[in-house]
Motif scaffolding. Structure first.
Motif, mmCIF file in Angstrom:
data_model
loop_
_atom_site.group_PDB
_atom_site.id
_atom_site.type_symbol
_atom_site.label_atom_id
_atom_site.label_comp_id
_atom_site.label_asym_id
_atom_site.label_seq_id
_atom_site.Cartn_x
_atom_site.Cartn_y
_atom_site.Cartn_z
ATOM 1 N N SER A 110 0.831 -1.200 0.138
ATOM 2 C CA SER A 110 0.059 -0.084 0.015
ATOM 3 C C SER A 110 1.019 1.193 0.172
ATOM 4 N N ALA A 111 1.992 1.489 0.715
ATOM 5 C CA ALA A 111 2.577 2.487 0.699
ATOM 6 C C ALA A 111 3.591 2.643 -0.514
ATOM 7 N N TYR A 112 3.865 1.556 -1.086
ATOM 8 C CA TYR A 112 4.251 1.691 -2.566
ATOM 9 C C TYR A 112 3.639 2.591 -3.353
ATOM 10 N N HIS A 113 2.362 1.944 -3.610
ATOM 11 C CA HIS A 113 1.326 2.303 -4.544
ATOM 12 C C HIS A 113 0.834 3.817 -3.979
ATOM 13 N N ARG A 114 0.894 4.246 -2.720
ATOM 14 C CA ARG A 114 0.508 5.633 -2.302
ATOM 15 C C ARG A 114 1.661 6.329 -2.630
ATOM 16 N N GLY A 115 2.908 6.095 -2.755
ATOM 17 C CA GLY A 115 3.838 6.804 -3.485
ATOM 18 C C GLY A 115 3.650 7.172 -4.740
ATOM 19 N N GLN A 116 3.080 6.202 -5.630
ATOM 20 C CA GLN A 116 2.943 6.300 -6.912
ATOM 21 C C GLN A 116 1.816 7.255 -7.167
ATOM 22 N N ILE A 117 0.561 7.305 -6.214
ATOM 23 C CA ILE A 117 -0.505 8.389 -6.168
ATOM 24 C C ILE A 117 0.337 9.837 -6.101
ATOM 25 N N ALA A 118 1.100 9.801 -4.807
ATOM 26 C CA ALA A 118 1.565 11.086 -4.638
ATOM 27 C C ALA A 118 2.491 11.639 -5.805
ATOM 28 N N THR A 119 3.444 10.773 -6.387
ATOM 29 C CA THR A 119 4.120 11.450 -7.578
ATOM 30 C C THR A 119 3.167 11.617 -8.784
ATOM 31 N N ARG A 120 2.255 10.921 -8.936
ATOM 32 C CA ARG A 120 1.169 11.621 -10.176
ATOM 33 C C ARG A 120 0.417 12.801 -9.719
ATOM 34 N N LEU A 121 -0.146 12.991 -8.485
ATOM 35 C CA LEU A 121 -0.461 14.156 -8.222
ATOM 36 C C LEU A 121 0.269 15.345 -8.269
ATOM 37 N N GLY A 122 1.406 15.245 -7.533
ATOM 38 C CA GLY A 122 2.453 16.272 -7.671
ATOM 39 C C GLY A 122 2.724 16.382 -9.086
ATOM 40 N N GLY A 123 3.128 15.633 -9.954
ATOM 41 C CA GLY A 123 3.257 15.860 -11.333
ATOM 42 C C GLY A 123 2.257 16.771 -12.061
ATOM 43 N N ALA A 124 1.149 16.508 -11.577
ATOM 44 C CA ALA A 124 -0.194 17.006 -12.360
ATOM 45 C C ALA A 124 -0.426 18.461 -11.575
ATOM 46 N N GLY A 125 0.376 18.879 -10.712
ATOM 47 C CA GLY A 125 0.331 20.270 -10.001
ATOM 48 C C GLY A 125 -0.610 20.372 -8.752
ATOM 49 N N HIS A 126 -1.053 19.029 -8.208
ATOM 50 C CA HIS A 126 -1.907 18.932 -7.124
ATOM 51 C C HIS A 126 -0.862 18.790 -5.893
ATOM 52 N N LYS A 127 -1.457 19.070 -4.707
ATOM 53 C CA LYS A 127 -0.891 18.703 -3.501
ATOM 54 C C LYS A 127 -1.197 17.379 -3.310
ATOM 55 N N ALA A 128 0.083 16.541 -2.931
ATOM 56 C CA ALA A 128 0.099 15.040 -2.443
ATOM 57 C C ALA A 128 0.099 14.890 -0.861
ATOM 58 N N ALA A 129 -0.643 13.888 -0.470
ATOM 59 C CA ALA A 129 -0.801 13.555 0.796
ATOM 60 C C ALA A 129 0.592 13.416 1.397
ATOM 61 N N TYR A 130 0.927 13.899 2.727
ATOM 62 C CA TYR A 130 2.256 13.381 3.399
ATOM 63 C C TYR A 130 1.784 12.244 4.534
ATOM 64 N N THR A 131 2.054 11.048 4.008
ATOM 65 C CA THR A 131 1.709 9.714 4.630
ATOM 66 C C THR A 131 2.976 9.096 5.207
ATOM 67 N N ASP A 132 3.949 9.836 5.550
ATOM 68 C CA ASP A 132 4.980 9.121 6.183
ATOM 69 C C ASP A 132 4.692 8.736 7.566
ATOM 70 N N LEU A 133 5.007 7.261 8.020
ATOM 71 C CA LEU A 133 4.781 7.141 9.230
ATOM 72 C C LEU A 133 5.015 7.916 10.151
ATOM 73 N N ILE A 134 6.406 8.348 10.340
ATOM 74 C CA ILE A 134 6.965 9.340 11.263
ATOM 75 C C ILE A 134 6.022 10.432 11.371
ATOM 76 N N HIS A 135 5.430 11.065 10.401
ATOM 77 C CA HIS A 135 4.608 12.344 10.375
ATOM 78 C C HIS A 135 3.342 11.988 11.112
ATOM 79 N N GLY A 136 2.996 10.950 10.914
ATOM 80 C CA GLY A 136 1.505 10.460 11.474
ATOM 81 C C GLY A 136 1.860 10.314 12.930
ATOM 82 N N VAL A 137 2.956 9.739 13.432
ATOM 83 C CA VAL A 137 3.118 9.450 14.799
ATOM 84 C C VAL A 137 3.405 10.784 15.461
#
Length: 143
Positions: A110-137
């Motif tokens: 899931s983390a791998y694919h969420r990274g793909q989503i973030a890359t695609r969103l950023g590449g299209a000029g949108h804000k990607a989610a910050y889903t790093d575990l340490i950020h959530g903690v």
């Protein structure tokens, strides 16, 4: 993992019109998590691993899936982690893995694919989610 899926979904929704492939990937993440939970629970109900869900359907699927994962994990004992789980993959191949290996796979997949989503969103000029575990903690989103 559930928190991060929620963040990824929210970022896709906030984009308004996100890249279509990113929505397809989000649907895959949720479907794969359903598939693996089914395997862990010995539920052989077929699951399409690349469903054609829109964002609303992804949200609905996540809402349905989350309590089932919570119930499964809340009843898991330390001894259960080494239990072998036999299943047949989408290619028709028989495999056996331990519960702990499957759980680790689900989170990493899931983390791998969420990274793909973030890359695609950023590449299209949108804000990607910050889903790093340490950020959530650090932010108190994850106990």
């Amino acid at each position: 993992d559930d928190w991060a899926n929620g963040e990824a979904l929210a970022s896709l929704q906030a984009a308004g019109t996100p890249p279509p492939r990113s929505v397809k990937i989000m649907a895959h993440v949720l479907a794969a998590e359903r598939l693996w939970l089914g395997r862990l629970m010995e539920d052989r109900t077929p699951v399409e691993v690349w469903p054609a869900w829109d964002l609303d359907q992804c949200g609905e699927q996540r809402a349905r899936l989350t309590p089932h994962w919570h119930a499964y994990l809340n009843h898991l004992s330390p001894e259960d982690l080494t239990r072998p789980v036999a299943y047949v993959n989408s290619l028709g191949e028989a495999w056996t893995n331990t519960v702990q290996d499957i759980l680790m796979h689900v989170v990493i997949h899931s983390a791998y694919h969420r990274g793909q989503i973030a890359t695609r969103l950023g590449g299209a000029g949108h804000k990607a989610a910050y889903t790093d575990l340490i950020h959530g903690v650090r932010q108190g989103f994850i106990d």
